[in-house]
Scaffold this motif. Structure first.
Motif, PDB file in Angstrom:
ATOM      1  N   TRP A 252      42.690  34.806  27.277  1.00  0.00           N
ATOM      2  CA  TRP A 252      42.088  33.839  26.370  1.00  0.00           C
ATOM      3  C   TRP A 252      40.576  33.781  26.542  1.00  0.00           C
ATOM      4  O   TRP A 252      39.820  33.780  25.579  1.00  0.00           O
ATOM      5  N   GLU A 253      40.137  33.786  27.819  1.00  0.00           N
ATOM      6  CA  GLU A 253      38.711  33.738  28.140  1.00  0.00           C
ATOM      7  C   GLU A 253      38.488  34.441  29.482  1.00  0.00           C
ATOM      8  O   GLU A 253      38.982  33.990  30.511  1.00  0.00           O
ATOM      9  N   PRO A 254      37.774  35.603  29.480  1.00  0.00           N
ATOM     10  CA  PRO A 254      37.585  36.353  30.723  1.00  0.00           C
ATOM     11  C   PRO A 254      37.040  35.515  31.876  1.00  0.00           C
ATOM     12  O   PRO A 254      37.458  35.683  33.029  1.00  0.00           O
ATOM     13  N   LEU A 255      36.120  34.597  31.585  1.00  0.00           N
ATOM     14  CA  LEU A 255      35.566  33.775  32.653  1.00  0.00           C
ATOM     15  C   LEU A 255      36.637  32.920  33.322  1.00  0.00           C
ATOM     16  O   LEU A 255      36.546  32.614  34.513  1.00  0.00           O
ATOM     17  N   ALA A 256      37.663  32.540  32.571  1.00  0.00           N
ATOM     18  CA  ALA A 256      38.758  31.752  33.140  1.00  0.00           C
ATOM     19  C   ALA A 256      39.508  32.579  34.179  1.00  0.00           C
ATOM     20  O   ALA A 256      39.916  32.069  35.232  1.00  0.00           O
ATOM     21  N   GLY A 257      39.696  33.882  33.888  1.00  0.00           N
ATOM     22  CA  GLY A 257      40.356  34.762  34.849  1.00  0.00           C
ATOM     23  C   GLY A 257      39.568  34.889  36.139  1.00  0.00           C
ATOM     24  O   GLY A 257      40.130  34.815  37.242  1.00  0.00           O
ATOM     25  N   TRP A 258      38.234  35.039  36.004  1.00  0.00           N
ATOM     26  CA  TRP A 258      37.408  35.143  37.210  1.00  0.00           C
ATOM     27  C   TRP A 258      37.356  33.820  37.958  1.00  0.00           C
ATOM     28  O   TRP A 258      37.287  33.796  39.192  1.00  0.00           O
ATOM     29  N   ALA A 259      37.389  32.719  37.224  1.00  0.00           N
ATOM     30  CA  ALA A 259      37.401  31.398  37.875  1.00  0.00           C
ATOM     31  C   ALA A 259      38.669  31.215  38.695  1.00  0.00           C
ATOM     32  O   ALA A 259      38.640  30.637  39.793  1.00  0.00           O
ATOM     33  N   VAL A 260      39.799  31.713  38.182  1.00  0.00           N
ATOM     34  CA  VAL A 260      41.058  31.630  38.925  1.00  0.00           C
ATOM     35  C   VAL A 260      40.959  32.434  40.215  1.00  0.00           C
ATOM     36  O   VAL A 260      41.401  31.982  41.282  1.00  0.00           O
ATOM     37  N   LEU A 261      40.360  33.627  40.144  1.00  0.00           N
ATOM     38  CA  LEU A 261      40.198  34.454  41.340  1.00  0.00           C
ATOM     39  C   LEU A 261      39.312  33.743  42.360  1.00  0.00           C
ATOM     40  O   LEU A 261      39.622  33.727  43.563  1.00  0.00           O
ATOM     41  N   ALA A 262      38.208  33.157  41.899  1.00  0.00           N
ATOM     42  CA  ALA A 262      37.304  32.443  42.806  1.00  0.00           C
ATOM     43  C   ALA A 262      37.999  31.242  43.434  1.00  0.00           C
ATOM     44  O   ALA A 262      37.850  30.970  44.640  1.00  0.00           O
ATOM     45  N   LEU A 263      38.781  30.520  42.632  1.00  0.00           N
ATOM     46  CA  LEU A 263      39.495  29.358  43.158  1.00  0.00           C
ATOM     47  C   LEU A 263      40.531  29.781  44.196  1.00  0.00           C
ATOM     48  O   LEU A 263      40.685  29.134  45.247  1.00  0.00           O
ATOM     49  N   GLY A 264      41.257  30.861  43.930  1.00  0.00           N
ATOM     50  CA  GLY A 264      42.222  31.377  44.909  1.00  0.00           C
ATOM     51  C   GLY A 264      41.543  31.787  46.203  1.00  0.00           C
ATOM     52  O   GLY A 264      42.069  31.554  47.300  1.00  0.00           O
ATOM     53  N   PHE A 265      40.367  32.408  46.088  1.00  0.00           N
ATOM     54  CA  PHE A 265      39.561  32.798  47.259  1.00  0.00           C
ATOM     55  C   PHE A 265      39.257  31.569  48.110  1.00  0.00           C
ATOM     56  O   PHE A 265      39.443  31.572  49.330  1.00  0.00           O
ATOM     57  N   ILE A 266      38.808  30.497  47.459  1.00  0.00           N
ATOM     58  CA  ILE A 266      38.422  29.275  48.173  1.00  0.00           C
ATOM     59  C   ILE A 266      39.642  28.600  48.797  1.00  0.00           C
ATOM     60  O   ILE A 266      39.607  28.159  49.956  1.00  0.00           O
ATOM     61  N   VAL A 267      40.752  28.513  48.036  1.00  0.00           N
ATOM     62  CA  VAL A 267      41.959  27.862  48.547  1.00  0.00           C
ATOM     63  C   VAL A 267      42.492  28.608  49.768  1.00  0.00           C
ATOM     64  O   VAL A 267      42.896  27.986  50.762  1.00  0.00           O
ATOM     65  N   ARG A 268      42.484  29.944  49.706  1.00  0.00           N
ATOM     66  CA  ARG A 268      42.967  30.732  50.861  1.00  0.00           C
ATOM     67  C   ARG A 268      42.085  30.482  52.080  1.00  0.00           C
ATOM     68  O   ARG A 268      42.597  30.380  53.218  1.00  0.00           O
ATOM     69  N   MET A 269      40.793  30.357  51.878  1.00  0.00           N
ATOM     70  CA  MET A 269      39.890  30.077  52.984  1.00  0.00           C
ATOM     71  C   MET A 269      40.136  28.679  53.552  1.00  0.00           C
ATOM     72  O   MET A 269      40.134  28.485  54.775  1.00  0.00           O
ATOM     73  N   VAL A 270      40.380  27.714  52.672  1.00  0.00           N
ATOM     74  CA  VAL A 270      40.656  26.343  53.127  1.00  0.00           C
ATOM     75  C   VAL A 270      41.942  26.300  53.949  1.00  0.00           C
ATOM     76  O   VAL A 270      42.021  25.604  54.965  1.00  0.00           O
ATOM     77  N   ILE A 271      42.971  27.049  53.519  1.00  0.00           N
ATOM     78  CA  ILE A 271      44.227  27.097  54.278  1.00  0.00           C
ATOM     79  C   ILE A 271      43.977  27.610  55.692  1.00  0.00           C
ATOM     80  O   ILE A 271      44.482  27.051  56.678  1.00  0.00           O
ATOM     81  N   ALA A 272      43.183  28.676  55.800  1.00  0.00           N
ATOM     82  CA  ALA A 272      42.906  29.259  57.115  1.00  0.00           C
ATOM     83  C   ALA A 272      42.124  28.285  57.998  1.00  0.00           C
ATOM     84  O   ALA A 272      42.452  28.083  59.170  1.00  0.00           O
TER      85      ALA A 272
END
Length: 372
Positions: A252-272
């Motif tokens: 739907w919007e390429p930036l949304a896909g990259w935002a999801v990747l960035a959010l997953g990156f941050i969440v994984r770091m927070v878990i660690a």
């Protein structure tokens, strides 16, 4: 052909060597042989790798060659650092996507010998495929942590607040996942005419195996490993599934896909970070007690293992003799070396009696590693 594969094999051997060296320093005996990590490198992950390859190739998740090169590069750096807190695949996937965009944005030449590529821009499809692959690999990481994190935990002794030695449990692992990717165009077909290729929408694609690696490192102190890694793995798995599912917002919007990747990156770091902080504060789950000898670990296939004695339990009596330290434990075992009877206080505070015949080749401490 990918040098990352051979470096992974080498460092899996080094992992076993450093673990054995640490265990002998703390307990004068190793828990498992040095090649355990090497033998489990692919054995524990091959089925997950097969499923992911079918999903990635079968769903037509095409990724740019440049991203794959950078993805392998960041995985290589994580392996070489030997600090596998940075070994989560979503870290390598996210950094590879960022650097791929930066190289193209600033017009930096990427036509390097052998591993070079031509930058063709980042499309909405790339935002979906790269993010989905990162999510699937993160879900696989969660499954591996949940299943093998506690089993592979290696005991070590750390100083408690009272100046005694409590037991902590360190898991430090590499898992190899040979993944099948579809890559558009390129010189592979010219160099290897029999290499598998297919055409879709007028574009030629070829299939290539990439030795994806998942690195994991964590030390459990406040809780026993079984409790820690069930929750840790579940959180990572849920994060991966969420990223993979939300990746299709990029259609739907390429930036949304990259935002999801960035959010997953941050969440994984927070878990660690959250799990590391929680385990490094508070009391030891396995610490010395005045009413017995606390078990830090049990050697596999030893008499203690066959008795069902578990880490965190307390040995109150051996052969009818009350024991309060390691020396008394050893002396009490010799009272009746042929047939050992042990009174155990389990983790719930309940007493039980264990007994087993001791043979000549068995460990002289019946396979018990204790805190001192």
């Amino acid at each position: 052909m990918n040098p990352l594969l051979y470096i992974i094999l080498l460092f899996s051997v080094l992992l076993g060597y450093t673990r054995v060296k640490r265990e002998r320093k703390h307990f004068r005996v190793r828990m498992h042989e040095g090649l355990t990590e090497f033998r489990a490198l692919l054995k524990e992950s091959w089925l997950i790798a097969l499923v992911l390859s079918l999903l990635i190739a079968g769903a037509g998740l095409v990724v740019p060659k440049g991203w794959i090169v950078l993805f392998c590069g960041f995985m290589l750096v994580a392996v070489l650092l030997f600090r596998y807190q940075s070994g989560a695949p979503i870290y390598a996937a996210g950094l590879a996507a960022l650097v791929y965009w930066l190289l193209g944005h600033y017009g930096i030449a990427t036509d390097w010998p052998v591993i070079g590529w031509t930058y063709t821009g980042i499309s909405g499809e790339t935002a979906v495929t790269v993010t989905a692959v990162a999510g699937l690999l993160t879900a696989a990481e969660g499954l591996l942590i949940r299943k093998y994190g506690a089993r592979d935990a290696s005991p070590l002794l750390l100083e408690t607040a009272r100046g005694l030695q409590g037991a902590a449990y360190r898991t430090k692992r590499l898992w190899l996942l040979p993944l099948l990717f579809a890559v558009p165009g390129g010189p592979v077909g010219e160099m290897l005419p029999y290499w598998p290729q297919f055409t879709l929408g007028g574009t030629s694609y070829y299939l290539v195996f990439i030795p994806a690696v998942i690195g994991f490192e964590h030390t459990a102190k406040q809780h026993l490993p079984g409790r820690v890694y069930r929750g840790y793995g579940k959180a990572v798995f849920a994060t991966g599934l969420g990223v993979a599912a939300a990746a299709f917002l990029g259609l739907w919007e390429p930036l949304a896909g990259w935002a999801v990747l960035a959010l997953g990156f941050i969440v994984r770091m927070v878990i660690a970070i959250t799990n590391a902080v929680r385990e490094n504060t508070g009391n030891f789950a396995v610490a010395p007690r005045s009413d017995g000898v606390v078990v830090a670990a049990v050697l596999s296939e030893s008499p203690a293992d066959k008795m069902g004695i578990l880490p965190g339990e307390t040995i109150r009596k051996v052969n009818g003799v009350t024991v309060t330290d390691e020396r008394e434990l050893y002396e009490a075992i010799q009272v009746n070396a042929a047939h050992c009877r042990v009174e155990v206080l389990n983790r719930e505070g309940e007493l039980r009696l264990c007994q087993h015949v001791i043979f000549r080749h068995d460990h002289h401490r019946i396979g018990l590693l204790v805190v001192r």
